[in-house]
Design an enzyme around this catalytic site. Structure first.
Site: not given
Ligand code: NAD
Length: 300
Positions: A164, A234
């Site tokens: 990833k 080039k």
């Molecule tokens: P997001 O911030 O929308 O969601 C994260 C969620 O986790 C939130 O609802 C938050 O309240 C919750 N959270 C945080 N700490 C917590 C805890 N201690 N206990 C319970 N809940 C908790 O983020 P996202 O965009 O959904 O991304 C989630 C993961 O997926 C990340 O690691 C991100 O890098 C990865 N990701 C995101 C995308 C994208 O396009 N958004 C794509 C691929 C991968």
């Protein structure tokens, strides 16, 4: 299956919804209760310990800090034999350390970061790159398929996270390079839509981003040249001259030219231009090689 899902954000919310649609019994948890509203309406159950009394736990949390924060709770609540797939984009190091703690409790933790964005999380057109115990992966495959159409077992624990991070590093290097290239094209006088339409038809434009690696770099064959290094040198020199004349800074372009120049200095002018990629292999002290027959199989 009885499944716990922790982290119902942009990615986790729709992934959990697809598990529910596939008929699984779902316990959900997030710091923000409102994140679960639609899931609760669809029959999921709210829990402050979603890892308790389930066969499978998913986490989709922002990053290493948050996954570490919930790890203790999962280790306390989950019963032996539970599988835990961390869908977050996490540090391979952190994942491996949590995995060791999980083993002591007979919990199978696998890293399973995803790629496809919120749209893919909703539609199910989503890649899942999994590292960890193979039999657990095989056993849970039908559930993973309810989340994403392209689950793929990459290797031992941490391998999914490495894949990833390599993917996203590639994406953002390409993003930076394309920002440069397009500012050059437009500032040099080409209409943006015409430029976009033209470039999509070029050799790079027609290929899937990573597919061209199979032509020269992965098999490690640079002779005879398909496109000679001196010609590539080039072209990039001309592009940077154009950039200079138009006042367009080209950091990625300068880097690309430096690589090609170094390869020229090695006396490789007549070899395929992609031979310049071997300079990075030398610096990193690693050989990236795949046998031609295995590549054909992977592409087919
Ligand atoms: P997001 O911030 O929308 O969601 C994260 C969620 O986790 C939130 O609802 C938050 O309240 C919750 N959270 C945080 N700490 C917590 C805890 N201690 N206990 C319970 N809940 C908790 O983020 P996202 O965009 O959904 O991304 C989630 C993961 O997926 C990340 O690691 C991100 O890098 C990865 N990701 C995101 C995308 C994208 O396009 N958004 C794509 C691929 C991968």
């Amino acid at each position: 299956m009885k499944i716990g899902f922790i982290g119902l954000g942009l990615m986790g919310g729709p992934m959990a919804a697809n598990l529910r649609k596939a008929g699984h019994a779902l316990k959900v948890q997030d710091l923000r209760r409102e994140a679960a509203r639609e899931l609760l309406a669809a029959g999921a159950q709210w829990s402050d310990a979603a890892a308790a009394d389930v066969e499978l736990v998913f986490t989709s949390l922002p990053g290493p800090r948050e996954v570490q924060a919930v790890a203790g709770q999962i280790l306390d609540a989950a019963r032996p034999g539970t599988a835990w797939f961390d869908l977050s984009t996490n540090s391979p190091d952190v994942v491996r350390r949590i995995h060791v703690r999980c083993l002591e409790k007979q919990i199978h933790m696998l890293d399973a970061p995803v790629s496809g964005g919120p749209t893919g999380a909703q539609s199910g057109r989503l890649a899942l790159w999994v590292g960890g115990d193979r039999p657990t992966y095989d056993r849970c495959l039908p559930v993973l398929k309810a989340i994403g159409d392209e689950p793929f077992y990459v290797g031992p624990i941490g391998a999914g996270s490495v894949a990833k991070l390599v993917h996203n590093a590639s994406s953002f290097m390409v993003q930076a390079a394309l920002a440069e290239a397009f500012t050059l094209g437009v500032k040099a006088g080409v209409e943006p839509l015409a430029l976009f339409r033209a470039l999509r038809q070029g050799a790079t434009g027609r290929a899937r981003t990573f597919d061209r690696l199979a032509e020269k770099f992965l098999p490690g064959t640079y002779d005879p040249a398909g496109f000679a290094l001196h010609l590539a040198h080039k072209d990039v020199t001309l592009a940077l001259e154009l950039a200079k004349a138009n006042g367009v800074p080209m950091r990625a372009g300068e880097h690309a030219l430096a690589e090609l120049s170094e390869a020229m200095q090695r006396g490789w002018a007549e070899r395929d231009c992609r031979v310049a990629m071997t300079l990075q292999e030398e610096r990193a002290g690693v050989s990236v090689r795949v046998a031609a027959d295995r590549l054909r199989e992977a592409l087919a």
